[in-house]
Design a protein around this motif. Structure first.
Motif, short mmCIF file in Angstrom:
data_model
loop_
_atom_site.label_atom_id
_atom_site.label_comp_id
_atom_site.label_asym_id
_atom_site.label_seq_id
_atom_site.Cartn_x
_atom_site.Cartn_y
_atom_site.Cartn_z
N ASN A 59 22.86 21.47 32.62
CA ASN A 59 21.13 21.50 32.52
C ASN A 59 19.93 21.92 31.47
OD1 ASN A 59 20.69 24.06 33.14
ND2 ASN A 59 20.44 24.82 35.53
N PHE A 60 19.81 21.97 31.29
CA PHE A 60 18.50 21.91 30.18
C PHE A 60 18.36 23.51 30.06
CE2 PHE A 60 14.28 22.19 27.72
CZ PHE A 60 14.58 21.16 26.45
N SER A 61 18.75 24.28 31.39
CA SER A 61 17.98 25.83 30.52
C SER A 61 19.75 25.76 29.99
CB SER A 61 17.77 26.71 32.37
OG SER A 61 16.59 25.88 32.36
N GLU A 62 20.62 25.86 30.52
CA GLU A 62 21.63 26.10 30.21
C GLU A 62 21.58 25.38 28.39
OE1 GLU A 62 25.48 27.68 29.53
OE2 GLU A 62 23.63 28.14 31.11
N LEU A 63 21.33 24.36 28.26
CA LEU A 63 21.40 23.72 26.45
C LEU A 63 20.43 24.72 26.02
CD1 LEU A 63 22.22 21.33 25.11
CD2 LEU A 63 20.18 20.74 25.52
N LEU A 64 19.56 25.24 25.85
CA LEU A 64 18.62 25.81 26.05
C LEU A 64 19.50 27.37 25.57
CD1 LEU A 64 15.19 25.44 27.03
CD2 LEU A 64 16.11 24.40 24.37
N ARG A 65 20.20 27.49 26.13
CA ARG A 65 20.46 29.39 26.16
C ARG A 65 21.81 28.77 25.14
NH1 ARG A 65 19.65 29.86 31.97
NH2 ARG A 65 21.52 28.58 32.53
N ARG A 66 22.69 27.90 24.92
CA ARG A 66 24.09 27.65 23.99
C ARG A 66 23.52 27.17 22.65
NH1 ARG A 66 28.31 23.58 27.69
NH2 ARG A 66 28.70 25.28 29.57
N LEU A 67 22.43 26.73 22.65
CA LEU A 67 22.17 26.26 20.92
C LEU A 67 21.26 27.30 21.11
CD1 LEU A 67 20.23 22.88 21.84
CD2 LEU A 67 21.35 23.29 20.50
N SER A 68 20.22 28.59 21.57
CA SER A 68 20.55 29.85 20.96
C SER A 68 21.23 30.53 20.45
CB SER A 68 19.56 30.83 21.77
OG SER A 68 20.60 30.53 23.14
N LYS A 69 22.65 30.33 20.70
CA LYS A 69 23.47 31.25 20.11
C LYS A 69 23.91 30.70 18.87
CE LYS A 69 25.00 31.68 24.49
NZ LYS A 69 26.63 31.84 25.44
N ILE A 70 23.89 29.72 18.37
CA ILE A 70 24.27 28.92 16.67
C ILE A 70 23.45 30.00 15.57
CG2 ILE A 70 23.83 27.42 15.17
CD1 ILE A 70 23.48 25.61 17.40
N GLU A 71 24.38 30.33 15.61
CA GLU A 71 23.73 31.53 13.91
C GLU A 71 22.78 30.78 12.71
OE1 GLU A 71 27.89 34.23 12.89
OE2 GLU A 71 27.67 34.74 14.20
N LYS A 72 21.53 31.58 12.10
CA LYS A 72 20.72 31.68 11.84
C LYS A 72 19.80 30.56 11.51
CE LYS A 72 23.68 32.68 7.30
NZ LYS A 72 24.14 32.44 6.52
N LEU A 73 20.44 29.79 13.08
CA LEU A 73 19.05 29.52 13.84
C LEU A 73 18.06 29.57 14.60
CD1 LEU A 73 17.96 26.99 15.39
CD2 LEU A 73 19.37 26.50 17.42
N GLU A 74 16.51 29.91 13.91
CA GLU A 74 15.32 30.95 14.44
C GLU A 74 15.02 29.93 15.28
OE1 GLU A 74 13.81 33.39 11.76
OE2 GLU A 74 15.82 32.80 9.52
N ALA A 122 23.25 24.47 8.67
CA ALA A 122 24.08 24.72 7.59
C ALA A 122 23.56 24.18 6.57
CB ALA A 122 25.79 23.89 7.96
N THR A 123 22.31 23.03 6.50
CA THR A 123 21.97 23.11 5.10
C THR A 123 20.50 23.52 4.76
OG1 THR A 123 19.90 21.22 6.51
CG2 THR A 123 22.30 20.32 5.55
N GLY A 124 19.85 24.45 5.13
CA GLY A 124 19.50 25.28 5.12
C GLY A 124 18.08 25.64 6.48
N ALA A 125 18.11 24.82 7.27
CA ALA A 125 16.96 24.13 8.21
C ALA A 125 16.94 25.62 8.68
CB ALA A 125 16.97 23.61 8.98
N LYS A 126 16.01 25.99 9.92
CA LYS A 126 16.12 27.24 10.96
C LYS A 126 15.22 27.05 11.82
CE LYS A 126 14.36 30.83 6.68
NZ LYS A 126 14.94 29.88 5.77
N GLU A 127 15.01 25.70 12.12
CA GLU A 127 14.20 24.65 13.06
C GLU A 127 14.56 23.70 13.47
OE1 GLU A 127 10.05 25.26 14.16
OE2 GLU A 127 10.24 23.28 14.05
N ILE A 128 14.99 23.57 14.55
CA ILE A 128 15.55 21.76 15.59
C ILE A 128 14.49 21.34 16.40
CG2 ILE A 128 18.27 22.61 15.03
CD1 ILE A 128 18.49 22.99 17.63
#
Length: 421
Positions: A199-214, A170-176
């Protein structure tokens, strides 16, 4: 992890105590040294640093020692340096505003659980954000002090991680950048027993659904936990950056067993082969220890064999350094220091040859670069999806932007390029 712990302490001090950071420690009201204890040298450096700060600081300024060395030395720090005002262990970061007001406080409980503590927001970079996904470590590597300074591994609830990622974006960053001692062991244990397993694979899947996160990066996965699901998610998820840190430590199965790493040379090479077959563009970095107790010439040759087979893009290599409270500290089959130094020199020289050879093939290639840093020589720098560091002539307007860059000059640690349409 230390960088993120520092950000957490700064955030708490800013929000709750009104502190701001300064570039001049002589003007500071509070000086914090956040320490590492993985190797011996930083521990020795601590007390000389403390002496320098104490000599030149304002008379009223407080000094706090934090982090892993604080965890394992505790009160000894104040005994050796009585001008230190407090000691705060790596598992007690959330207590920073408490110890600030308790002279000679020593908070080093490695069983303290702050996995659900909601830290205030502060980041040193506007373009990416570090996120802890777990604290502590459950491994029993015989050379490693971390379990004694950061305690048992506990995963941070995925809801907190996802909310933090959303705030960063939300602050404009594109990477975590996800952090944990063994990130792909995520989900093994939560503070609350009724927390739904993720598990970690599922966490990655959930995070990847965040809009504007590249982009999603992480460190460090453990080779033992690199199952097929994890590698397949890494290869197929377009938001996961294609760079993998795989800590080898040794190429000898015998030495790996003595280290209690939990995998063999063959397993490590198998995981590399699967990774490269599914994701050939991925870069792989690693950690290697030479001169571990009992390492023979034949064992070292096994490590060199892995180096020649894998051809890592980056190697962090060190001579074995005995650490207190570790099993290997008591091993008697010590490798001669000169022999270990010669092995390290040979390994690093070979690795430089490999890197030069690999980098030469990158000339003329085009990469998508996310610019994050300004250099004093009139260049802006950033990284490709697969972690290649590139700089171009440019200024502040490039920061936070993604641009296609063609490589024009090869260097060992950083490449130079020009922006193309």
């Amino acid at each position: 992890m230390n960088s993120r712990d520092s950000e957490h302490m700064i955030a708490e001090l800013r929000e709750k105590e009104g502190y701001e950071t300064t570039d001049d420690f002589k003007q500071a009201d509070l000086i914090l040294i956040n320490t590492c204890s993985v190797r011996e040298r930083p521990v020795h450096k601590l007390f000389s640093e403390l002496g320098g700060f104490n000599k030149h600081k304002k008379p009223s300024a407080k000094i706090g020692v934090c982090g892993c060395t604080a965890s394992h030395l505790g009160e000894e720090i104040i005994k050796k340096a009585p001008y230190v005002n407090f000691v705060l262990g790596a598992r007690n970061v959330s207590k920073i505003t408490e110890v600030l007001h308790k002279n000679k406080a020593v908070e080093i409980d490695i069983n303290y659980d702050e996995s659900e503590f909601a830290f205030k927001d502060f980041r040193t970079s506007a373009y990416k954000g570090f996120i802890n996904i777990s604290i502590g470590c459950d491994k029993a590597c015989t050379f490693c002090i971390v379990p004694k300074t950061r305690g048992d591994e506990i995963s941070i609830p995925d809801s907190l991680i996802i909310n933090e990622a959303k705030r960063i974006v939300a602050t404009g960053a594109k990477e975590i950048f996800l952090l944990g001692q063994n990130v792909n062991n995520y989900g093994r244990r939560f503070s609350s027993n009724d927390h739904k397993k993720v598990n970690f694979s599922e966490l990655l899947r959930r995070l990847s659904k965040i809009e504007k996160l590249e982009r999603i990066r992480f460190t460090s996965p453990h080779p033992f936990h690199m199952d097929d699901e994890f590698i397949e998610e890494f290869a197929s998820n377009p938001k996961i950056c294609k760079s993998m840190h795989m800590p080898l430590q040794s190429g000898s199965t015998k030495v790996l067993k003595d280290m209690k790493r939990g995998y063999t040379k063959e397993w490590f090479l198998n995981r590399v082969a699967k990774l490269r077959s599914m994701c050939p563009e991925a870069t792989i970095s690693t950690d290697i220890i030479v001169g571990f107790p009992g390492e023979s010439d034949e064992d070292f040759a096994e490590t060199i064999d892995v180096l020649n087979q894998v051809k890592f893009e980056q190697v962090f290599s060190f001579k074995y350094s005995p650490r207190p409270e570790t099993e290997a500290e008591h091993f008697t089959n010590v490798v001669d220091g000169e022999v270990a130094s010669d092995r390290l020199s040979f390994l690093q020289s070979l690795n430089n040859e490999i890197i030069d050879e690999k980098n030469a093939t990158l000339l003329g290639n085009t990469y998508r670069i996310y610019f994050e840093v300004l250099h004093s020589d009139g260049h802006a720098a950033g990284r490709s999806d697969n972690n290649i560091l590139v700089k171009v002539k440019g200024s502040e307007e490039l920061l936070g932007q993604m641009k296609n860059v063609k490589i024009t000059t090869i260097g060992r640690t950083i490449l130079t390029g020009e922006i193309v349409a």
